[in-house]
Design an enzyme around this catalytic site. Structure first.
Site, short mmCIF file in Angstrom:
data_model
loop_
_atom_site.label_atom_id
_atom_site.label_comp_id
_atom_site.label_asym_id
_atom_site.label_seq_id
_atom_site.Cartn_x
_atom_site.Cartn_y
_atom_site.Cartn_z
N ARG A 108 0.90 -1.17 0.00
CA ARG A 108 0.00 0.00 0.00
C ARG A 108 0.92 1.21 0.00
O ARG A 108 1.61 1.48 0.99
CB ARG A 108 -0.87 -0.04 1.25
CG ARG A 108 -1.90 1.07 1.33
CD ARG A 108 -2.72 0.88 2.59
NE ARG A 108 -3.56 2.00 2.88
CZ ARG A 108 -4.82 2.14 2.45
NH1 ARG A 108 -5.36 1.21 1.70
NH2 ARG A 108 -5.53 3.20 2.76
N HIS A 135 -6.78 1.27 -7.11
CA HIS A 135 -7.07 0.54 -5.87
C HIS A 135 -7.81 -0.74 -6.27
O HIS A 135 -9.01 -0.88 -6.02
CB HIS A 135 -7.93 1.43 -4.97
CG HIS A 135 -7.99 0.99 -3.54
ND1 HIS A 135 -7.45 -0.20 -3.09
CD2 HIS A 135 -8.55 1.58 -2.44
CE1 HIS A 135 -7.67 -0.32 -1.79
NE2 HIS A 135 -8.33 0.74 -1.38
N GLN A 138 -10.08 -2.83 -3.83
CA GLN A 138 -11.37 -2.19 -3.57
C GLN A 138 -12.32 -2.45 -4.74
O GLN A 138 -13.48 -2.79 -4.55
CB GLN A 138 -11.18 -0.68 -3.38
CG GLN A 138 -12.45 0.05 -3.02
CD GLN A 138 -13.03 -0.37 -1.67
OE1 GLN A 138 -12.34 -0.39 -0.67
NE2 GLN A 138 -14.30 -0.75 -1.64
N ASP A 230 -16.70 8.82 -2.90
CA ASP A 230 -15.51 8.65 -2.07
C ASP A 230 -15.20 10.01 -1.43
O ASP A 230 -15.79 11.03 -1.81
CB ASP A 230 -14.34 8.17 -2.95
CG ASP A 230 -13.12 7.72 -2.14
OD1 ASP A 230 -13.21 7.66 -0.90
OD2 ASP A 230 -12.07 7.44 -2.75
N CYS A 270 -16.17 3.49 -0.42
CA CYS A 270 -15.07 2.59 -0.03
C CYS A 270 -14.63 2.80 1.42
O CYS A 270 -13.85 2.00 1.93
CB CYS A 270 -13.90 2.77 -0.98
SG CYS A 270 -13.31 4.46 -1.05
N ARG A 298 -13.98 -6.93 1.16
CA ARG A 298 -12.54 -6.74 0.91
C ARG A 298 -11.80 -8.02 1.31
O ARG A 298 -10.92 -8.50 0.59
CB ARG A 298 -12.00 -5.55 1.72
CG ARG A 298 -12.33 -4.17 1.18
CD ARG A 298 -11.53 -3.81 -0.06
NE ARG A 298 -10.08 -3.84 0.18
CZ ARG A 298 -9.37 -2.84 0.71
NH1 ARG A 298 -9.97 -1.70 1.03
NH2 ARG A 298 -8.07 -2.95 0.88
#
Length: 310
Positions: A108, A135, A138, A230, A270, A298
């Site tokens: 990450r 991402h 996600q 988001d 998310c 996830r």
């Protein structure tokens, strides 16, 4: 015929074929069901995942760590300060050293180039746990959640309202691969990366769906099966927060905007959410909201990814 993904890395959803995405979703469904039934599935017994974190995280850290444990393996948490990266060791050297100790790497990071370098120099599968460009974990969890709730993916419309960021990029790749229409409404100057949009449009043509980018939130919401948003300022953009709040105000997902979407719409985010900014409590806590299912999924989709790749 099962798709063989052993040894493959995931830098972005653009790297996956439609068949591979379907295989990941099927495996997610299977592993989730086994977990609910209390059936153990130690598919990665004796294997180790190195988890590199340049950015802190709630969902990514916990879902990978618990998921790896449920698969019978071990996850190793490594912050940038735990590694020699902070002292100038190259990504190439780090990747080659880690490859000799572990069976997989999840990272990450800030720069997408870091992921690409890890993929290039690693001898073991690398999973992008988030970069400034995409991402993909996600995106997979989102597709799986939609599939669970709607029973299909192709032929639906996803309306995305807000910042054209890494999550928007993953949704562009994901929707265009599985045949889902997507309209993104972003303020001028905050649209998604043009290269990502053009790749997604080409992919959409092949899979019989449409990708549109607009500055009008109502256009994204109109007739949508899913409305997605988001945060307006992502991690690392905190200094722009006040400026962005003013610019993005008309892009709030609220009771007014959801009048445009289908009655049985799904609201997606998310997380973490800045309630009262990009979304109101009225929408985030409504019966249409699936934000916590997304967060849970996830873990299931990442377990599928690890099981298939490692």
């Amino acid at each position: 015929m099962a798709v063989n993904m052993k040894g493959k890395s995931l830098a972005s959803l653009y790297d996956l074929t439609r068949e591979e995405i379907e295989e990941i979703l099927k495996t997610s469904e299977f592993l989730k069901l086994q977990l609910l039934r209390g059936q153990e599935h130690p598919l990665l017994k004796g294997k180790t995942l190195a988890m590199i974190f340049e950015k802190p995280s709630t969902r990514t850290r916990i879902s990978f760590e618990v998921g790896m444990w449920q698969l019978g393996g071990y996850a190793l948490y490594l912050s940038a300060s735990d590694l020699q990266l902070g002292r100038g060791e190259t990504i190439a050297d780090t990747a080659q050293v880690l490859s000799r100790y572990v069976n997989g790497i999840m990272a990450r990071v800030f720069k997408h180039q870091t992921i690409l370098d890890l993929v290039k120099f690693s001898k073991v599968p690398v999973i992008n746990g988030l970069s400034d460009l995409t991402h993909p974990c996600q995106g997979l969890a989102d597709l799986f959640t939609i599939y669970e709730k709607k029973g299909k993916l192709s032929g639906l419309k996803l309306g995305y309202v807000g910042d054209g960021n890494n999550v928007a990029h993953s949704l562009l790749y994901g929707c265009s691969k599985v045949g889902m229409d997507m309209t993104l409404a972003c303020p001028k100057g905050y649209e998604p990366n043009s290269e990502v949009v053009s790749k997604a449009k080409e992919e959409a043509k092949r899979n019989g769906c449409k990708i549109n980018v607009t500055n009008n939130p109502k256009e994204a919401a109109r007739g949508a099966d899913i409305i997605y948003t988001d945060v307006w300022a992502s991690m690392g953009q905190e200094k722009e927060h006040e400026k962005r709040v003013k610019i993005f105000k008309p892009y709030q997902v609220n009771g007014q905007l959801v009048k445009e979407v289908k009655e049985d719409y799904l609201f997606m985010h998310c997380l973490p959410a800045h309630r009262g900014e990009e979304v109101t409590d009225e929408v985030a806590d409504s019966k249409n909201s699936v934000i916590f299912d997304q967060a849970e999924n996830r873990m299931h989709t990442q377990k599928a990814l690890m099981a298939l790749m490692m």
